[in-house]
Design a protein around this motif. Structure first.
Motif, short mmCIF file in Angstrom:
data_model
loop_
_atom_site.label_atom_id
_atom_site.label_comp_id
_atom_site.label_asym_id
_atom_site.label_seq_id
_atom_site.Cartn_x
_atom_site.Cartn_y
_atom_site.Cartn_z
N HIS A 93 -0.62 -40.65 -21.18
CA HIS A 93 -1.09 -40.59 -22.57
C HIS A 93 -2.60 -40.51 -22.60
O HIS A 93 -3.18 -39.74 -23.37
CB HIS A 93 -0.62 -41.84 -23.31
N TYR A 128 -4.56 -39.43 -20.25
CA TYR A 128 -4.95 -38.10 -19.76
C TYR A 128 -4.85 -37.06 -20.87
O TYR A 128 -5.70 -36.18 -21.01
CB TYR A 128 -4.03 -37.74 -18.60
N SER A 129 -3.79 -37.18 -21.67
CA SER A 129 -3.57 -36.18 -22.71
C SER A 129 -4.69 -36.16 -23.74
O SER A 129 -4.90 -35.15 -24.40
CB SER A 129 -2.26 -36.46 -23.45
N TYR A 169 -6.91 -33.67 -22.34
CA TYR A 169 -6.30 -32.35 -22.14
C TYR A 169 -6.01 -31.64 -23.46
O TYR A 169 -6.18 -30.43 -23.60
CB TYR A 169 -5.00 -32.51 -21.34
N MET A 170 -5.52 -32.41 -24.46
CA MET A 170 -5.07 -31.79 -25.71
C MET A 170 -6.12 -31.89 -26.80
O MET A 170 -5.83 -31.72 -27.98
CB MET A 170 -3.79 -32.47 -26.21
N TYR A 220 -2.42 -31.96 -32.25
CA TYR A 220 -2.75 -33.20 -31.54
C TYR A 220 -1.86 -34.35 -31.98
O TYR A 220 -1.25 -35.04 -31.16
CB TYR A 220 -4.21 -33.53 -31.82
N TYR A 222 1.74 -33.86 -31.03
CA TYR A 222 1.93 -34.04 -29.60
C TYR A 222 2.13 -35.51 -29.26
O TYR A 222 3.07 -35.89 -28.57
CB TYR A 222 0.72 -33.48 -28.87
N LEU A 249 5.36 -37.46 -27.80
CA LEU A 249 5.24 -38.17 -26.53
C LEU A 249 5.69 -39.61 -26.68
O LEU A 249 6.38 -40.16 -25.82
CB LEU A 249 3.78 -38.11 -26.04
N PRO A 261 3.01 -28.24 -22.27
CA PRO A 261 1.70 -28.70 -21.81
C PRO A 261 1.83 -29.46 -20.49
O PRO A 261 2.84 -30.13 -20.25
CB PRO A 261 1.25 -29.64 -22.93
N PRO A 287 0.55 -32.27 -19.16
CA PRO A 287 0.88 -33.70 -19.12
C PRO A 287 2.37 -33.94 -19.38
O PRO A 287 2.95 -34.87 -18.85
CB PRO A 287 0.04 -34.30 -20.26
#
Lengths: 101, 625, 178
Positions: free
Chosen positions: B100, B102-103, B106-107, B113, B116, B120, B245, B247
């Motif tokens: 999470h 990391y995302s 990344y996102m 957003y 996502y 998740l 994606p 992640p």
């Protein structure tokens, strides 16, 4: 007179049936109306016969009521027929097919 | 304190609802705080539960509510926390929280957003239901739910038809496996009268045995596992799932969801201990899948595809362990795999991020110096998966190989041989990936090269954490931790002396793979390129994944479409159903039309009807006179 | 002597009954056959008068009087007015019968046959000897005591008839744009 009851009833039935036949077979509107009156008369006769047979007043009362109804009915039916004839310009019942379908 | 397990499950659900409903309106900061914060809280709650478990000794059970009462049977929603669940929940919440975080990096640019993070968190909720559920029913809810979340996340960029189709494929293939799972559940319920997994295990361990074939149930449940954990024949969705994606690929298709099948079988070890035929099937399918996927991975050129087939292969390893009765070892490999595979996927994400979206390894190269953190973490993880000591992968893979060879419950040299061959291939293709991506001259386009940058701290920090665990994670012996719950199988007496030699062999194989990769793909893959024309046919076969997808399409998909169209649509729906309905309506219309012809408008006719009608009435009445 | 007069009178009653019955029947049949509406009306009047006579013979003199007064004197007169108002040169005068003559006659025969058959099957029981006819006093008393509701309802009916007549006049007026 009491033993003539079956005869009278048969006569009443015959008059009624003739009236109904008249409604089926005659073309003239006014004649049809008169045949309906004939039917009423047949019924009247049978009622009077029953009144005579039982000795009560019921039959006579009912006959009287039928007189009233017949009078009222004819009072309205004739003007309606007049108006219809005015628009269709004929007394022939076969012309009155607006209710088809 | 009493409802901690329920809290663990509900925290991500709250995250889903908050981010899903209010996220877009409340801004990125809010979404990040909720989306990452709640899983982290869930992780802390899990740790607390583990401590409680250690102190208490007995598994924690929490009954939440009664779901259904049908006749005399009751179906409860209850959570169960023993050592196995502890391991799984720690992985799910721990690695999940890291991903999470990391995302966030990344996102960052993505306009979906909030959606996502909502998805998740939804995934996390279902996964926790799966691992914490006491009964197969709750597990199945989680099972289906993670499938749903996977579909939503694979097809996250749904405007691209290909990606949407990948999501659909994943869901449908999973459902095929679920049919087997359901039938297994039905059989279990009808013979045992309960779906609580601890009770099922107890029933099978007691004597007399329940009057149902353990192998039958075992195989049915395993069919579900082949769908969810991507084994032959239902693995085809996993490579396509890389459309989501990165992640997502790391979390769902490496660390957690795909391991659900492994967890399920380990949890129901009571059945499998008494089902030698089913266990045999599992081991064989596992090793074949492992080998098969490894051969395909050698020829792939998309960085994520290589990792996807690698995942399939490693899952095969886990099933081999399950098949020979080494349930704790399988979970051990699940644990180490979570770390190094997540690290690899996130690392690839970092690479893709650095190269502005490039995923083809033929167009990479020379990145080692440019994105050092990514490189180092990726290298550590690669070494771990190859099985180089003393990294985590070495410990877990080694145990598997040993039991594949020597287990009383199905170990054989053939099994070991294929597994060892797969290990060799694994080392080979992973180091190939490393070399082609990070070493040699740069094969990138100038503009991509211009924009190369290391990933933000939110991403690199996670990579480092995961790499560290890939390195030292093996020292915590999970099999030993799970021993009271999942006893290790006996090794054949006469083979005991081969234990150490086998360890040496596996290390040698790993090094051999490394060396071969360096040999062929070092110096810009010079030797590999020279040899390519000679092996062009083989390479094409492997690159095209043995044409399995095309085979399925011919054999299954197209006939199904044909039946759907010809039989069900044209005959069933249009001709029969619509025809009947329209026919009835038409019949009514025609009847009405025909009957309507009675009304001629001719009064004489009506009067005649009166006459005939009364005649009929008279006759009717006078019949009785 | 009185016995013979009584039998003679009784025979006379019976003879008169037969005559009147025949008259009524003939009148009814003529109604169906005659061409001109006026002649049909006359036949109907004849039938009605004969029926009135029969009522008288049956002892309900009051009803006989009403028959002639109301039916012949009001209803049929109105009918005759209507006939006089409407055109005699009408196609329905030339072709008297509708297309359903044959089916009608067949149905009529069946109907009549069924009725008469049923009638003769269940011959009504003989009345309890000769008795006096219905007096006006008894009739009036019945109306004002037992059948007062029916009496009142007839007045409602007549009001309805009046309203209907007015409505018809209104229609007639709008037709003429007046």
């Amino acid at each position: 007179m009491a033993d003539k009851v079956p005869l009278l009833l048969s006569l009443a039935v015959a008059i009624f049936a003739l009236g109904l036949l008249g409604v089926v077979v005659r073309r003239n509107v006014l004649v049809m109306l008169m045949c309906m009156e004939l039917m009423l008369n047949g019924v009247n006769l049978s009622l009077v016969t029953f009144a005579h047979q039982t000795g009560t007043a019921v039959g006579a009362v009912l006959v009287f009521l039928i007189f009233v109804v017949a009078a009222a009915e004819i009072a309205i039916a004739i003007p309606i027929v007049l108006l219809l004839v005015r628009s269709k310009r004929t007394l022939d019942l076969d012309a009155y097919t607006d209710l088809k379908g | 304190m009493h409802h901690l397990l329920t809290l663990i499950v509900l925290l991500p659900l709250a995250g889903f609802l908050l981010n899903g409903l209010a996220g877009p309106r409340l801004g990125k900061r809010f979404v990040t705080a909720v989306g990452c914060g709640l899983p982290i809280l869930a992780f802390l709650a899990t740790v607390q539960c583990v401590l409680t478990l250690n102190a208490a000794g007995d598994p924690l059970v929490e009954r939440v509510y009664t779901w259904a009462r049908i006749g005399e049977s009751t179906f409860d929603v209850a959570f169960y926390f023993d050592r196995l669940t502890a391991v799984m929940t720690l992985i799910v919440t721990g690695v999940g929280s890291l991903i999470h975080v990391y995302s966030v990096g990344y996102m960052k640019e993505d306009k979906g957003y909030a959606r996502y993070f909502a998805y998740l968190n939804l995934f996390l909720f279902f996964m926790l239901l799966l691992v914490l559920g006491r009964s197969l029913l709750v597990l199945f809810v989680g099972w289906e739910g993670v499938g749903l979340a996977s579909y939503l996340l694979i097809g996250f960029w749904f405007e691209d038809a290909e990606k949407a189709r990948a999501g659909k494929k994943a869901f449908i293939v999973n459902r095929i496996g679920d049919a087997g799972f359901l039938v297994g559940m039905f059989v279990l319920y009808s013979t045992l009268g309960t779906l609580d997994m601890d009770r099922i295990n107890a029933a099978f361990m007691a004597s007399p045995m329940p009057a149902v074939s353990a192998s039958l149930v075992g195989i049915l449940l395993f069919i579900g596992a082949t769908g969810k954990s991507a084994q032959i024949p239902l693995y085809v969705w996993l490579p396509d799932a890389m459309a989501g994606p990165t992640p997502v690929s790391a979390l769902i298709h490496a660390a957690t969801m795909v391991t659900a099948g492994v967890y399920m079988i380990a949890r129901l070890s009571g059945i499998y201990v008494h089902a030698p035929e089913a266990s045999q099937v599992i081991a064989v399918v596992g090793v074949l899948t492992a080998f098969f996927a490894a051969t395909i991975a050698i020829a792939q050129t998309d960085i994520k595809r290589v990792l996807a087939y690698s995942t399939i292969s490693q899952l095969g390893f886990m099933f081999v362990a399950l098949g020979v009765g080494a349930y704790g070892v399988a979970i051990f490999h699940l644990y180490t795999h979570a770390f190094f595979k997540a690290c690899l996927f996130l690392g690839s994400g970092s690479v893709i991020h650095a190269l502005s979206g490039e995923q083809d390894i033929r167009k990479m190269g020379g990145l080692a110096k440019k994105i050092p953190v990514t490189f180092v973490t990726f290298a550590v993880a690669t070494a771990a998966i190859a099985g180089l000591p003393p990294l985590a992968g070495y410990f877990s893979k080694d145990e598997i190989l040993w039991f594949a060879f020597a287990s009383e419950r199905g170990g054989s040299p053939l099994l070991w041989g294929l597994a060892a061959g797969t290990a060799l291939l694994t080392a080979f293709y992973m180091f190939r990936l490393l070399w082609l991506t990070f070493f040699g001259r740069s094969r990138m386009t100038p503009e991509v090269e211009h924009h190369i940058h290391e990933s933000p701290f939110s991403m690199t920090s996670v990579l480092v954490v995961l790499a560290v665990f890939s390195a030292i994670g093996g020292f915590f012996s999970i099999p030993h931790f799970l021993e009271p719950l999942l006893p290790m199988p006996e090794a054949k007496q006469e083979l005991h002396h081969l234990e150490t030699p086998l360890v040496v062999v596996s290390v040698v194989l790993a090094l051999l793979g490394l060396a071969a990769a360096a040999f062929f793909f070092g110096r810009d893959a010079e030797r590999a390129n020279r040899l390519r024309p000679r092996f062009a046919g083989l390479q094409k076969l492997l690159y095209d994944k043995y044409y399995i997808d095309e085979l399925y399409d011919r054999l299954i998909t197209r006939p199904l479409y044909w039946i759907s169209d010809r039989v069900f649509l044209r005959i069933g729906d249009r001709a029969l159903l619509d025809g009947t309905l329209n026919g009835l309506a038409g019949l009514a219309q025609r009847t009405a039309g025909a009957l309507g012809r009675v009304q001629t408008g001719n009064l004489h006719l009506y009067a005649l009807f009166v006459l005939l009608g009364s005649l009929a009435c008279l006759l009717l009445v006078w019949r009785h006179v | 002597m009185t016995g013979t007069i009584d039998t003679l009178l009784q025979n006379l009653d019976t003879l008169l009954l037969y005559v009147l019955a025949a008259g009524a029947l003939v009148g009814a049949i003529l109604m169906l056959v005659l061409r001109q509406p006026m002649r049909v009306a006359t036949a109907l009047i004849a039938t009605m008068v004969c029926l009135g006579g029969i009522y008288g013979l049956l002892g309900v003199h009051l009803i006989a009087v009403f028959q002639v007064l109301i039916y012949v004197g009001a209803v049929m007169v109105f009918m005759v007015y209507a006939i006089m108002l409407l055109d005699a040169r009408d196609p329905s005068v030339r072709s008297r019968f509708s297309g359903l003559l044959v089916p009608g006659i067949v149905a009529f025969a069946l109907f009549l046959g069924a009725l008469v058959y049923g009638l003769w099957q269940s011959v009504p029981a003989a009345a309890s000897g000769p008795h006096a006819g219905l007096t006006l006093k008894a009739f009036a008393a019945a109306f004002l005591s037992e059948y007062w509701l029916h009496f009142e309802l007839t007045s409602v009916l007549l009001v309805a008839a009046v309203v209907a007549a007015l409505a018809v006049i209104k229609v007639h007026r709008t037709d003429h744009g007046g």
